[in-house]
Motif scaffolding. Structure first.
Motif, PDB file in Angstrom:
ATOM      1  N   ARG A 206       0.823  -1.217   0.000  1.00 29.44           N
ATOM      2  CA  ARG A 206       0.000   0.000   0.000  1.00 29.44           C
ATOM      3  C   ARG A 206       0.857   1.267   0.000  1.00 29.44           C
ATOM      4  O   ARG A 206       0.483   2.276  -0.618  1.00 29.44           O
ATOM      5  N   TYR A 207       1.999   1.249   0.677  1.00 27.59           N
ATOM      6  CA  TYR A 207       2.861   2.430   0.673  1.00 27.59           C
ATOM      7  C   TYR A 207       3.447   2.674  -0.715  1.00 27.59           C
ATOM      8  O   TYR A 207       3.449   3.806  -1.211  1.00 27.59           O
ATOM      9  N   ARG A 208       3.966   1.621  -1.335  1.00 27.56           N
ATOM     10  CA  ARG A 208       4.538   1.790  -2.671  1.00 27.56           C
ATOM     11  C   ARG A 208       3.472   2.181  -3.686  1.00 27.56           C
ATOM     12  O   ARG A 208       3.740   2.946  -4.611  1.00 27.56           O
ATOM     13  N   PHE A 209       2.263   1.638  -3.505  1.00 31.06           N
ATOM     14  CA  PHE A 209       1.158   2.079  -4.364  1.00 31.06           C
ATOM     15  C   PHE A 209       0.927   3.576  -4.196  1.00 31.06           C
ATOM     16  O   PHE A 209       0.754   4.314  -5.175  1.00 31.06           O
ATOM     17  N   ALA A 210       0.906   4.037  -2.941  1.00 28.35           N
ATOM     18  CA  ALA A 210       0.659   5.454  -2.682  1.00 28.35           C
ATOM     19  C   ALA A 210       1.781   6.326  -3.251  1.00 28.35           C
ATOM     20  O   ALA A 210       1.524   7.402  -3.804  1.00 28.35           O
ATOM     21  N   VAL A 211       3.026   5.871  -3.125  1.00 30.57           N
ATOM     22  CA  VAL A 211       4.152   6.614  -3.718  1.00 30.57           C
ATOM     23  C   VAL A 211       3.944   6.751  -5.218  1.00 30.57           C
ATOM     24  O   VAL A 211       4.117   7.830  -5.796  1.00 30.57           O
ATOM     25  N   GLY A 212       3.563   5.649  -5.882  1.00 27.54           N
ATOM     26  CA  GLY A 212       3.335   5.701  -7.324  1.00 27.54           C
ATOM     27  C   GLY A 212       2.180   6.599  -7.697  1.00 27.54           C
ATOM     28  O   GLY A 212       2.256   7.363  -8.673  1.00 27.54           O
ATOM     29  N   LEU A 213       1.087   6.543  -6.920  1.00 24.97           N
ATOM     30  CA  LEU A 213      -0.081   7.381  -7.199  1.00 24.97           C
ATOM     31  C   LEU A 213       0.264   8.862  -7.073  1.00 24.97           C
ATOM     32  O   LEU A 213      -0.041   9.672  -7.967  1.00 24.97           O
ATOM     33  N   PHE A 214       0.934   9.243  -5.989  1.00 27.01           N
ATOM     34  CA  PHE A 214       1.237  10.660  -5.761  1.00 27.01           C
ATOM     35  C   PHE A 214       2.369  11.145  -6.669  1.00 27.01           C
ATOM     36  O   PHE A 214       2.404  12.334  -7.034  1.00 27.01           O
ATOM     37  N   ALA A 215       3.272  10.246  -7.062  1.00 27.76           N
ATOM     38  CA  ALA A 215       4.298  10.638  -8.030  1.00 27.76           C
ATOM     39  C   ALA A 215       3.649  10.965  -9.367  1.00 27.76           C
ATOM     40  O   ALA A 215       4.021  11.946 -10.034  1.00 27.76           O
ATOM     41  N   ALA A 216       2.680  10.158  -9.773  1.00 26.44           N
ATOM     42  CA  ALA A 216       1.968  10.424 -11.022  1.00 26.44           C
ATOM     43  C   ALA A 216       1.202  11.734 -10.931  1.00 26.44           C
ATOM     44  O   ALA A 216       1.176  12.525 -11.883  1.00 26.44           O
ATOM     45  N   ILE A 217       0.572  11.990  -9.777  1.00 27.78           N
ATOM     46  CA  ILE A 217      -0.170  13.245  -9.601  1.00 27.78           C
ATOM     47  C   ILE A 217       0.771  14.440  -9.737  1.00 27.78           C
ATOM     48  O   ILE A 217       0.474  15.416 -10.450  1.00 27.78           O
ATOM     49  N   SER A 218       1.910  14.372  -9.061  1.00 29.41           N
ATOM     50  CA  SER A 218       2.848  15.509  -9.109  1.00 29.41           C
ATOM     51  C   SER A 218       3.415  15.699 -10.507  1.00 29.41           C
ATOM     52  O   SER A 218       3.826  16.803 -10.877  1.00 29.41           O
ATOM     53  N   ARG A 219       3.428  14.634 -11.304  1.00 31.94           N
ATOM     54  CA  ARG A 219       3.957  14.696 -12.674  1.00 31.94           C
ATOM     55  C   ARG A 219       2.878  15.086 -13.686  1.00 31.94           C
ATOM     56  O   ARG A 219       3.178  15.285 -14.867  1.00 31.94           O
ATOM     57  N   GLY A 220       1.619  15.167 -13.211  1.00 34.53           N
ATOM     58  CA  GLY A 220       0.525  15.489 -14.117  1.00 34.53           C
ATOM     59  C   GLY A 220       0.032  14.304 -14.909  1.00 34.53           C
ATOM     60  O   GLY A 220      -0.632  14.464 -15.940  1.00 34.53           O
ATOM     61  N   ALA A 221       0.342  13.082 -14.443  1.00 30.85           N
ATOM     62  CA  ALA A 221      -0.027  11.866 -15.162  1.00 30.85           C
ATOM     63  C   ALA A 221      -1.294  11.263 -14.578  1.00 30.85           C
ATOM     64  O   ALA A 221      -1.573  11.381 -13.379  1.00 30.85           O
ATOM     65  N   LEU A 222      -2.062  10.587 -15.416  1.00 35.35           N
ATOM     66  CA  LEU A 222      -3.271   9.898 -15.004  1.00 35.35           C
ATOM     67  C   LEU A 222      -2.918   8.464 -14.608  1.00 35.35           C
ATOM     68  O   LEU A 222      -2.236   7.755 -15.353  1.00 35.35           O
TER      69      LEU A 222
END
Length: 553
Positions: free
Chosen positions: A59-75
């Motif tokens: 769940r932590y690595r999932f959250a890192v990936g989700l928020f990294a995509a958000i900060s990058r402007g990715a869906l």
């Protein structure tokens, strides 16, 4: 955490103290700054303009990936099933895609894979907190597939923030404060995303990196986190947890969703944990909309900002985190401002020979039958005669006969809703939320019922002049056991077209008399056919026939 229409951007993470612990992973406490470093370090490695398929299990690595995509402007694409065919359907037509995961090997061939796992170097000053446009699309989530093909729905940053803020107000109030959160639910499902990932990260809680399933794993995940604790689960998982009777760490509150929760199960959970249990009403399309405490109240209270209205037989919800008014897929009764009663789910309603009922209600009654570990009703496609269309049920119930199940259901159901046949199986596949997908149910129907449903019982009678009686216990004749078994085998083969190879087991409970009205009932199993011969409510004989091996081509 309040958001108004005039606000155009929001920080990626709320303004919590940098040292505040956001998660515990492998026994290590990770604070807001650790999380932000990992996010921004991964964001730098994401290809420009790529969509992200986030398949991390942790769940932590999932959250890192989700928020990294958000900060990058990715869906972020968040498929609800790890099946390769489902992933392929999700990725079809997406030109520029990168897959994130914590597996050593890419779970999807032919897609650029980036492994999430290595921590960011803790050197240098921490970059400034990114601000995200409220209207930025951050996730594409999919419906569960319990009523058909999973459908995509897009979520924006600001609307998700609003939904979490409204839900947190209700949950933290019930729990008595902000909580550490453990979720047994899949993190890519809308409920799991909102309640086990975004709730602790955006509303001041602490997120568990685990996704426990078995009771011992749930116990370990709760024990790893500081109190107060919130357990996010489903009715299916909750029932299994209570049945296990393991000693659990204290929780301040429980949260349930994805399927209706019976007041009895809710009351049992509250007594066991000594904590309030809240239930969420919502959908993938709308997100969370309302809550209730089912052990004490039957009706629902909408979240702050949500309004409901009815028009031409439809119920519409609007306001709060909803961008536009949306029609509900349920029948509800409005009781007053902000309060409603859920009557039934539209997709659950079925019609059998002009009579209507709910599959959810039938499944609930089936689950209460003693000895039934799991079960699900279905209405197979009609064969040549629509009037002969009957409900069937797939059941996991070792040692329980079809007649015992019917006897338990008969006082509670109109005869047209009794399942014929009852098919005994070793397992009913369910997804991580405890739901049976529509595709799974169709596979069961195809495998066990084919295109035409066959009857699961026939009458049986040996008249007094039958040739089996002369010489068989003169003065007090009974039907020989071999005659009963022969009749059962002939009935099953005639009705189903199956070839039976012989008898696996048989047990006789009492003798059968001449001219006694009996019935032969059967249910299909993976390795054979279970049968029961009964008279009224009394068992006469039961057992299992073996299926003949299919000849190779």
């Amino acid at each position: 955490m309040s958001v108004t229409p005039s606000i155009e951007t929001l920080p990626l993470l709320p303004d919590f103290p940098p040292e505040q612990v956001l998660t515990y992973r492998d026994g290590q406490a990770l604070c807001r700054d650790d999380f932000l470093r990992d996010i921004l370090w991964l964001a730098e490695r994401l290809p420009e303009g790529a969509h992200v398929l986030n398949l991390s299990h942790d769940r932590y690595r999932f959250a890192v990936g989700l928020f990294a995509a958000i900060s990058r402007g990715a869906l972020s694409l968040l498929p609800n099933s790890p099946a390769v065919e489902h992933l392929a359907a999700v990725c079809a037509g997406v030109p520029h895609l990168v897959c994130l995961g914590d597996q050593d090997v890419s779970p999807l061939a032919g897609v650029n894979y980036l492994r999430v796992g290595q921590a960011a170097p803790a050197t240098g000053p921490l970059p400034e907190m990114p601000r995200i446009a409220c209207e930025q699309r951050i996730a594409c989530v999919f419906t569960s597939g319990s009523t058909g093909t999973p459908q995509p729905h897009f979520k924006t940053f600001g609307r998700m923030w609003l939904a979490i803020a409204a839900g947190a107000e209700r949950l933290w109030d019930a729990a008595g404060g902000r909580c550490s959160v453990v979720g047994t639910v899949p993190l890519r499902h809308m409920y799991g995303l909102e309640s086990s990932v975004l709730l602790p990260l955006w509303a001041g809680g602490c997120m568990s990196a685990r996704t426990p399933f078995f009771p011992a794993d749930v116990t370990a995940a709760l024990a790893e986190l500081p109190a107060p604790r919130l357990l996010v689960t489903t009715p299916f998982h909750l029932a299994k947890l209570l049945d296990a009777e393991v000693e659990m760490p204290a929780v301040a509150a429980l949260l349930s969703a994805t399927a209706p929760l019976s007041p009895a199960l809710a009351a049992r959970a509250e007594e066991r944990f000594g904590a309030p249990l809240l239930e969420i009403y919502g959908s993938t399309e709308t997100g969370q909309l309302a809550t209730r405490r089912p052990a004490r109240q039957l009706d629902w209270q909408v979240l702050p900002g949500i309004t409901m209205r009815q028009e031409n037989g439809e119920t519409f919800v609007s306001g709060g985190h909803l961008e536009v008014p949306q029609a509900l897929n349920d029948h509800v009764e409005l009781l007053g401002p902000g309060e409603f009663s859920l009557l039934d789910r539209k997709a659950d309603m079925i019609n059998v020979v002009g009579k209507r009922t709910s599959l959810a209600m039938l499944n609930h009654l089936l689950a209460r039958v003693p000895g039934v570990r799991d079960g699900v009703f279905c209405l197979p496609p009609a064969g040549r005669d629509d009037e002969a269309r009957r409900l069937a049920a797939f059941v996991v119930a070792p040692g329980v006969s079809a007649n015992e199940i019917l006897s338990a259901l008969r006082p509670q159901l109109d005869p047209v809703f009794l399942p014929r046949p009852i098919i005994f199986v070793d397992l009913i596949p369910r997804d991580g939320n405890g739901k049976v997908r529509a595709a799974t149910l169709q596979e069961l129907i195809k495998a066990h019922l084919g295109s035409d449903q066959v009857p699961g019982s026939v009458p049986l009678l040996f008249p007094v002049e039958h040739p089996v009686f002369p010489g068989h216990f003169p003065g007090r004749p009974i039907v020989p056991g071999v005659a009963l078994l022969d009749a059962a085998q002939r009935a099953v083969e005639s009705a189903t077209g199956l070839t039976l190879a012989g008898l696996a087991t048989a047990k006789f409970h009492r003798p059968a008399r001449p001219a006694e009205a009996m019935r032969i009932e059967w249910g299909l199993e993976p390795s054979g056919v279970r049968f029961l011969i009964s008279s009224g409510e009394q068992k006469i004989a039961d057992g299992r026939f073996l299926l003949a091996a299919k000849a190779s081509a």
